[in-house]
Enzyme design. Sequence first.
Site, PDB file in Angstrom:
ATOM      1  CG  ASP A 192      -1.987   0.790   1.286  1.00  0.00           C
ATOM      2  OD1 ASP A 192      -2.070   1.719   0.272  1.00  0.00           O
ATOM      3  OD2 ASP A 192      -2.805   1.022   2.027  1.00  0.00           O
ATOM      4  CG  ASP A 193       0.114   5.014   0.210  1.00  0.00           C
ATOM      5  OD1 ASP A 193      -1.035   4.963  -0.930  1.00  0.00           O
ATOM      6  OD2 ASP A 193      -0.230   5.686   1.213  1.00  0.00           O
ATOM      7  CB  CYS A 251      -5.846   3.242  -1.767  1.00  0.00           C
ATOM      8  SG  CYS A 251      -4.640   3.938  -0.732  1.00  0.00           S
ATOM      9  CG  ASP A 270      -2.453   0.949  -3.224  1.00  0.00           C
ATOM     10  OD1 ASP A 270      -1.202   1.586  -3.068  1.00  0.00           O
ATOM     11  OD2 ASP A 270      -3.359   0.942  -2.327  1.00  0.00           O
ATOM     12  CG  ASN A 271      -1.161   4.765  -4.267  1.00  0.00           C
ATOM     13  OD1 ASN A 271      -2.306   4.290  -3.941  1.00  0.00           O
ATOM     14  ND2 ASN A 271      -0.466   5.158  -3.428  1.00  0.00           N
TER      15      ASN A 271
END
Length: 509
Positions: A39-40, A75, A312-313
């Site tokens: 995540d991130d 997200c 996710d990013n």
Amino acid sequence: MDLFSRIFLVRWLWLIALLGDGLAVGARPRPNMVFILTDDQDCVLGGMTPMKKTKALLADQGVTFSNAFVSAPLCCPSRSSILTGMYQHNHHVVNNSHSGNCSSTAWQHAHEPHAFPVHLQKVGYTTFFAGKYLNQYGDKKTGGVLHVPQGWNRWYGLVKNSKYYNYTLSVNGKEEKHGDDYGKDYLTDLIANRSLDFLETHKRLAQHTPFFMMLSTPASHSPWNSAPQYEHRYDSVSAPRNGSFNHHGKGKHWLIRQAKTPMANTSVELSDEAFRSRWKTLLSVDDLVERVVKQLSNMGILKSTYIFFMSDNGYHTGQFSLPIDKRQLYEFDIRVPLIVRGPGLKPGQKFEVPVVNIDLAPTFLDLAGVNVSQTEMDGKSLVPLWKSKKADWRTDFLVEYQGEGSCTKVDPYCPRLGPGVAECFPDCVCEDAINNTYACVRTLKQDLNMQYCEFADDESFVEVYNLGPDPHQLNNIVRSVDPKLLVKMNQRLIALQSCKSRSCNTTPQ
Ligand SMILES: *[C@@H]1O[C@H](CO)[C@@H](O)[C@H](O)[C@H]1NC(C)=O
Ligand SMILES: *[C@@H]1O[C@H](CO)[C@@H](O)[C@H](O)[C@H]1NC(C)=O
Ligand SMILES: *[C@@H]1O[C@H](CO)[C@@H](O)[C@H](O)[C@H]1NC(C)=O
Ligand SMILES: *[C@@H]1O[C@H](CO)[C@@H](O)[C@H](O)[C@H]1NC(C)=O
Ligand SMILES: *[C@@H]1O[C@H](CO)[C@@H](O)[C@H](O)[C@H]1NC(C)=O
Ligand SMILES: *[C@@H]1O[C@H](CO)[C@@H](O)[C@H](O)[C@H]1NC(C)=O
Ligand SMILES: *[C@@H]1O[C@H](CO)[C@@H](O)[C@H](O)[C@H]1NC(C)=O
Ligand SMILES: *[C@@H]1O[C@H](CO)[C@@H](O)[C@H](O)[C@H]1NC(C)=O
């Protein structure tokens, strides 16, 4: 059961196993797959640096996609693209709120039934999910923890957004509450533990069926609780000062221009603190990777299993004087790490073609033997890239983002920024607004490395970057670029914004 029946049963089971193997001869073997989603986690600012074991066990043993991107740098829209293989304009998840379709009832009806796990389950895969799903998952308004998304045989879904402690899980539809005892509750470790348990059970009960596992960690998202053994690991590390760090985004759209340069000291401190805290949380993901690889190896199935690693990013810490967040169109927010190891992949390779988050679902389906052309997915399977040298590939793709602008979050000490603005960080630097709504074409081929973006704001602002000579996107060249090229890029953007399945991968004129 008497002895005779027992012998009979054993023979019978043996015969079934033989038949099962017999049937597989000639048909394509269906590999196991493990998909680790962070995540991130950026890749431009060194987000992979702390993950030494992942480098050794995945990157050095497989393929690194050095031009991997997300089609939306946020997200919930990005995760929805990963699950459906669709661009945002086709899955309609536009932000992290219910009203923007994040795990909404409309999503549950329209798209969740066509997500990749459903297809995998239909062709005989046993599927396992653990960790963060979609930011609004588990909300009472949309079925709470009872709602287990279709397609998953084993479900350990985190309620709401990333957390490491004090969270609730849906364990196959039943609520399981967790506190903050490291040994019992730390979510990254718990995901690893439950996945190892799953592998054990699968080996005992169903080793002739292939499995798919998705391990979706809270790291490296806030609130950045690291494992106690890693709490002081990077105390002297600070955010990198190169590239666009603390550089004023002159010539850029309104939101970027308002960031104060040089940044206030408290903003710099925040960027540094976020940078090192994120690295600390990733060390537990590195351990997870090692434990899963070891287990697969002990079970003798490492060589026949694909392992995918992605985020996710991206993320930024001080770029263009924006303290911390994602949501921007620049490389630091849209580029992500993507590593794949598995059968047929030569160790240590780098693939340079542009791949996008919408390609993951088609890839999983392709590996499982599902005909992707019969789905509505916008992405392309990556498999031909490693099967044949001359695979026909795309040269551009779309980035879409709808700015978030809830007024309730406006910092009362920053009244000048007005309504329609969200996420004001200390020192009144604003990271998002309703008019931070944009769409871009990102082109990557031999002789062209460009980005063209249009904003839906009062100025119809346009940003254009030539990333060959300007990799940090310091100079918006909209005023100096050949007007014919601008027209072409505008037309290409319009075409991509309304594309659907195969038309999303045509070659531009
Ligand atoms: C939410 O999704 C549904 C179904 O895909 C769609 O009809 C609706 O327009 C979407 N809402 C938004 C705000 O995009
Ligand atoms: C977890 O919740 C308890 C009780 O509310 C609180 O005291 C504790 O600080 C929380 N722990 C973390 C890591 O947030
Ligand atoms: C995970 O398993 C390890 C090894 O069995 C154990 O030491 C640890 O406490 C477990 N952690 C969680 C969060 O379950
Ligand atoms: C900054 O320098 C680091 C370390 O040399 C490098 O890994 C990173 O790619 C650079 N970042 C940018 C944005 O150039
Ligand atoms: C900000 O930090 C710099 C460098 O550490 C220092 O020279 C300066 O005095 C600080 N400014 C304020 C207002 O604290
Ligand atoms: C996949 O489906 C498409 C569209 O229905 C069809 O044209 C194609 O022949 C199929 N491919 C295979 C390998 O079955
Ligand atoms: C999310 O998108 C919906 C639909 O466009 C919008 O109504 C809502 O305000 C957005 N949420 C935020 C926080 O911007
Ligand atoms: C963007 O929105 C902000 C806040 O509402 C406003 O102050 C600004 O004028 C808008 N700018 C553009 C270019 O639309």
